[in-house]
Design a protein around this motif. Sequence first.
Motif, short mmCIF file in Angstrom:
data_model
loop_
_atom_site.label_atom_id
_atom_site.label_comp_id
_atom_site.label_asym_id
_atom_site.label_seq_id
_atom_site.Cartn_x
_atom_site.Cartn_y
_atom_site.Cartn_z
N PRO A 295 0.81 -1.23 0.00
CA PRO A 295 0.00 0.00 0.00
C PRO A 295 0.84 1.27 0.00
O PRO A 295 1.97 1.28 0.46
N GLY A 296 0.23 2.35 -0.51
CA GLY A 296 0.80 3.67 -0.36
C GLY A 296 0.04 4.41 0.73
O GLY A 296 -0.70 3.79 1.52
N LYS A 297 0.18 5.73 0.77
CA LYS A 297 -0.58 6.55 1.71
C LYS A 297 -1.59 7.39 0.92
O LYS A 297 -2.78 7.35 1.18
N LEU A 298 -1.09 8.13 -0.07
CA LEU A 298 -2.01 8.88 -0.94
C LEU A 298 -2.77 7.93 -1.86
O LEU A 298 -3.90 8.20 -2.26
N PHE A 299 -2.12 6.82 -2.20
CA PHE A 299 -2.66 5.90 -3.19
C PHE A 299 -2.75 4.50 -2.62
O PHE A 299 -2.04 4.16 -1.67
N TRP A 300 -3.56 3.70 -3.28
CA TRP A 300 -3.75 2.32 -2.83
C TRP A 300 -2.50 1.46 -2.97
O TRP A 300 -2.36 0.46 -2.29
N GLN A 301 -1.59 1.83 -3.89
CA GLN A 301 -0.34 1.07 -3.96
C GLN A 301 0.86 2.00 -3.96
O GLN A 301 0.81 3.11 -4.48
N SER A 302 1.94 1.53 -3.37
CA SER A 302 3.11 2.39 -3.20
C SER A 302 3.70 2.77 -4.55
O SER A 302 4.40 3.77 -4.66
N LEU A 303 3.41 1.96 -5.58
CA LEU A 303 3.86 2.31 -6.92
C LEU A 303 3.38 3.71 -7.30
O LEU A 303 4.15 4.57 -7.73
N ASN A 304 2.06 3.97 -7.13
CA ASN A 304 1.51 5.30 -7.46
C ASN A 304 2.16 6.38 -6.59
O ASN A 304 2.34 7.51 -7.04
N GLU A 305 2.47 6.00 -5.36
CA GLU A 305 3.10 6.94 -4.43
C GLU A 305 4.45 7.41 -5.00
O GLU A 305 4.77 8.60 -4.98
N ALA A 306 5.22 6.46 -5.54
CA ALA A 306 6.51 6.81 -6.12
C ALA A 306 6.34 7.66 -7.38
O ALA A 306 7.05 8.64 -7.59
N VAL A 307 5.35 7.29 -8.20
CA VAL A 307 5.10 8.06 -9.42
C VAL A 307 4.80 9.51 -9.07
O VAL A 307 5.28 10.45 -9.72
N TRP A 308 3.99 9.69 -8.03
CA TRP A 308 3.62 11.06 -7.62
C TRP A 308 4.87 11.89 -7.36
O TRP A 308 4.98 13.03 -7.80
N LEU A 309 5.82 11.28 -6.69
CA LEU A 309 7.02 12.04 -6.33
C LEU A 309 7.90 12.32 -7.55
O LEU A 309 8.48 13.40 -7.66
N VAL A 310 7.96 11.36 -8.49
CA VAL A 310 8.77 11.59 -9.70
C VAL A 310 8.29 12.85 -10.41
O VAL A 310 9.10 13.67 -10.86
N TYR A 311 6.98 13.03 -10.52
CA TYR A 311 6.46 14.25 -11.17
C TYR A 311 6.58 15.47 -10.27
O TYR A 311 7.04 16.53 -10.68
N SER A 312 6.13 15.32 -9.02
CA SER A 312 6.06 16.50 -8.14
C SER A 312 7.43 17.09 -7.84
O SER A 312 7.58 18.31 -7.73
N ILE A 313 8.43 16.21 -7.74
CA ILE A 313 9.76 16.74 -7.40
C ILE A 313 10.28 17.61 -8.55
O ILE A 313 11.02 18.58 -8.32
N GLN A 314 9.87 17.28 -9.78
CA GLN A 314 10.29 18.12 -10.91
C GLN A 314 9.62 19.48 -10.84
O GLN A 314 10.21 20.50 -11.21
N GLY A 315 8.37 19.50 -10.36
CA GLY A 315 7.68 20.78 -10.18
C GLY A 315 8.34 21.59 -9.08
O GLY A 315 8.61 22.80 -9.23
N PHE A 316 8.63 20.90 -7.98
CA PHE A 316 9.32 21.58 -6.87
C PHE A 316 10.65 22.15 -7.35
O PHE A 316 11.00 23.30 -7.06
N ASP A 317 11.38 21.33 -8.08
CA ASP A 317 12.72 21.75 -8.52
C ASP A 317 12.64 23.03 -9.35
O ASP A 317 13.49 23.91 -9.23
#
Lengths: 701, 701
Positions: free
Chosen positions: A138-160
């Motif tokens: 499981p993830g926290k925002l998402f039902w699987q941790s896979l989606n959780e990692a995907v979220w960060l791959v995109y969001s960190i680029q926005g943050f950067d």
Amino acid sequence: MNSLRIIALVFWMGMGAAFAQQVTPTSQSNLLLTDKGVKDYTRLLAEKPTSVQEIAQIKQKIDAELGQPIQVPMPKDAGGGYTHEQHKANQLSIFYGGILYQLTDDSKYAEHAKNLLFAYAKIYRTLPLHPEKKEQTPGKLFWQSLNEAVWLVYSIQGFDAIKPYLSEEDRRYLKADLFQPYVDFLSVDGAETFNKIHNHGTWAVAAVGMAGYSLEDENWVKMALYGTAKDQSGGFIKQLDQLFSPDGYYSEGPYYQRYALLPFVVFAQAVAINNPELKIFDYRDSILIKAIYAAIDLTYGGFFFPINDALKEKNLKTSEMVFGVDIAYSITQDPRLLSFAKYQGNFAPIDAGFEVAQALSEGKEKPFAFQSKRFRDGEKGDQGGLAIFRAESEKSNSALVYKYTAQGMGHGHYDKLTWLFYDNGEEVIRDYGAARFLNIEAKYGGHYLPENNSWAKQSIAHNTVVVDEKSHFNGKYSIAENAFPTELSFDISNPDFQWASAVLKEVYPGVAFKRTMFQIQDPAFEYPLILDLFEVQSEEQHQYDLPLHFNGQIIYLNTPLAANKSQLLPLGKSNGYEHLWNLAQGKAHEKLSQFTWLLKDRFYTWSTKTSASDELIMVELGANDPDFNLRSERALILRSQGRGNHYFLSALETHGSFDSKNELTVNASNQIQSLELIEKGGKKYIEITTKDAGSRSYPVE
Amino acid sequence: MNSLRIIALVFWMGMGAAFAQQVTPTSQSNLLLTDKGVKDYTRLLAEKPTSVQEIAQIKQKIDAELGQPIQVPMPKDAGGGYTHEQHKANQLSIFYGGILYQLTDDSKYAEHAKNLLFAYAKIYRTLPLHPEKKEQTPGKLFWQSLNEAVWLVYSIQGFDAIKPYLSEEDRRYLKADLFQPYVDFLSVDGAETFNKIHNHGTWAVAAVGMAGYSLEDENWVKMALYGTAKDQSGGFIKQLDQLFSPDGYYSEGPYYQRYALLPFVVFAQAVAINNPELKIFDYRDSILIKAIYAAIDLTYGGFFFPINDALKEKNLKTSEMVFGVDIAYSITQDPRLLSFAKYQGNFAPIDAGFEVAQALSEGKEKPFAFQSKRFRDGEKGDQGGLAIFRAESEKSNSALVYKYTAQGMGHGHYDKLTWLFYDNGEEVIRDYGAARFLNIEAKYGGHYLPENNSWAKQSIAHNTVVVDEKSHFNGKYSIAENAFPTELSFDISNPDFQWASAVLKEVYPGVAFKRTMFQIQDPAFEYPLILDLFEVQSEEQHQYDLPLHFNGQIIYLNTPLAANKSQLLPLGKSNGYEHLWNLAQGKAHEKLSQFTWLLKDRFYTWSTKTSASDELIMVELGANDPDFNLRSERALILRSQGRGNHYFLSALETHGSFDSKNELTVNASNQIQSLELIEKGGKKYIEITTKDAGSRSYPVE
């Protein structure tokens, strides 16, 4: 492994130079959109605005959001549900907000991304595990941790991208309250997935590694590259070593090759920017570039071959492939890649994407000519492979896919030595792919359906021999994962006569398979001819079923079947047979059974050597499917009972045309009249007699 | 009929002037390619060669034939077989040979056409009837006289074009040995078909009439225009009067409208050239031009609505529509027609075609905006009609087709008050069309299949109410042909609220139907909403079945059905029910049954008011189909038992999206929560409650 050691060494030296150990990240952007990309964009916008129209579309999308309150709901729904989709939408808004800020210098975009990031920072640390966890980690925002990692791959680029806009205080806060717990969740709580040599692991390491570069945290980068123990027992480098074969084939197959590519290439690009001395794109004989080209080769009409667990709608236009093609072009400058960028119709809003936009605006693209090719499977390339035979010409555009790969991990199917055939833009001999409605909640929450195990993975769902109505290895993954076909030969030196041959022992106890598939171009046939020699070795007597999952409308069968006109029963009780309705059954032809069908405007005839003791069974998928999860597709099964050593010899002809516009039908009947395996001078030949062009024989290796 | 008398009178005066009575035809070309077309072609070839590239393709095709011996085989095969296809190929070779001779002035093309014509002249007189005659009136070269007429329509144009090349002796010989017996066969032996007010009759009169103009035989022209008795009891003028409704709707439906158009327009064009004083294109308020526009309006995505006997692959690109569009443009100069010419990608090699090529090369085309429209049926427009509701916008491109036409002669189906729905480029609510593989010999010789009667024509194959498992009028043509629905209202004045309503008495003894269909555009719904009120009037109690022939993957049903998981049985014994497997059956929802499916990337939800005593049955086509002639398609049947007066109230919502590229699913669930027929102040309303936008009600006429 020497190369890994060298990279490791160079890396430790490089890291020190890259960042000093510091708590608060600087305002420096470190990821995939740099000043170069911004400058390229600005120039293109001024000189050739249509070449960067995509940015105007992104702007339109984000502008529409700016007036609305942001929505960061408490996680509740599984894939396809509201909260799931909203968090996915937000990851893109953060990414695009950052990109637009860099490109336009308009702070409203940075503000939007910041507001979203702050909203996540407010809740993330204390979020419990997702309530809908099921089957997966499981993830926290998402039902699987896979989606959780995907979220960060995109969001960190926005943050950067908005780092220059954020105050030191903001950056410290986001690191402490959002990124630190996020990285901890992925790498500490999720250590098992993080260290796994698997696409879920790639997403996790890419997320954490990119966060490390952007937030200037050396420890995160090290974990990403070498695993949480930082001892090379996991992490990106090990994934590069093990997940791809030397030819760039990804062990799970094309569908996941596509999916896995994004974190591989974006993280590699981040490594290349921040640690250029690692020469990451050169690593392992340029394995990442090979993998991108492999993904392209593993398609027909843009769509990925649907072997293993695969959704058929995926094609080269997916965002993973947009990033992949753009980054590969940026590295290789191969103008043929631009033809795919053009087909995709958009580019990634990163440096590499603007480079592609520029090249396309200059008309630099060259066509990509698909050719016959074989991809070895396995880390060392010794676990079988996938042979693709193409015959692209003005008239023909067929592709024969002969799959003799390894199992391909948990998403692999029990489909040893199976094949697919494409022609005329269509899948002619099909593979079912996966049974799943991704992100459609009403369909089992968007998960793989129960029918994925009961049907899609079973051997009878594929175009290969099934012994005694059981799946290969009796459907046991523990056996399957250690059984690799061996390639005996693969020869494409003569364009008119190409073949591949592979064997696999112990597909069943005491039963070995050997299959040789040929693509022949001969003036006696209108289109490339496919020959198929499937040899089964066994001392015991068994029942052998050879299904043909054809696509099209049944036109003609040269031997009458008794149709079950007013009652249908399943063909069997288990291993996928319980899902097949037995439509009609009868004796095979005493010499050569022939079956013609029509697909779109072309005819196909399968000829297969049979005897009167063989049976043919026409089946349709759909039995024992109370929730209507399966597509209703048909297959013709050739059944040979009580056989020990045995061979199936078959041919597939493409012929004629059905021109509904002018109401002309040409060559609705096929050429082959007989098909024999003969011996001459101690060598085996396949001998064919045609209607109009006499006999011919082809040597068998 | 006054207008007919006037034409007749004018005509007799005109004929005398056109040709003197003579035995041998002159060398003058009298048909559709004149000096004007040749000049246009020559200019375009010099100035804009790409605009007439098609002629280069025709040349390439005929050049390839020139080296080969001509093949005029003895007639033997049915549609799709070798001799059938060869004679069809020859008709085009004669036509193209003549055209190329005119365009290039190269006598080798004239020679080729002449050789073919002579080969036919050698055999035609003594040819017996075709050996494969079946179901239809036989031809000599072909299995049906229809093909025989088509052959002459093309070949006479080829002959006409090479008249200047032929010697007087040649012309006399061809008239005596080929055309005279050919015309006799069509008009004397085939008098019944020739005088029929039917598309077979149109082909015959066009063939004979064009032969009359080219061979300068006044008698043939008169027969063509007024029937063999030349008393206006048959022939072209009567066909123009009776085969089209005042709106240009052809009584057999769009599929045959397309097919019939070619002889109508080419013969009319020949009349216009040779007897301009007849003003044939002005006749009956420009009925032929209306018919061409109607054919265009009766399409979606270029494909004809497949009502009645219709093959689904037919679209606006067929050669009939190429001639139709080109000739209509030549008459009307409507630049919107050019957009279809562009879509067709080619033009007819006649004067009108070169005019279109010229206009396209000048970029004159304008888009054609499809709009809601109704076509009345019947000679006087009082036999019901066909209402098409369109909502074309940037987002939406749906079309609702509500069919309340008359039977449409022998190719009509028992489908009173049925409907179809298109959206997103797809047929969402389907009509099966015809059961036939045109020109595929292995499929019942290319004829209409037995399943065309047993399934395709039956009421249960359509989206209309079926009473007591019997087809409308008990499937009796003699009753059906005299039963016409009456339109009660049709209103498209408000684009947001459009509807059509029709009634039909005695669909069954004592049972009347009334159906009102609405297309509503309301911000509460993403896409146009379809409402459907089907009222059945009967004093007796019956079983009413309302099928929904949906296209797509079943996603969700709000009431559980008991699936027949391990045995399938047909739903019934006759009237089409014997072809349906009963997949699952269960009680309908006690208030509102709702069914969601996915097609391509969009969701559709059908909501229908039900009670717990109603049943839902999921069926699949394919039972009692031993030759696999039917496509396996699914339908959901709503069954109400023991009903007298009764109504079905349903809604179809289009919603959401399934974006596989970005893995985003939006609005997978629908809006409607309740659906009621209420009365307020003595007026009926359909009241709808939605999830997000409260209630709304719509008045029922």
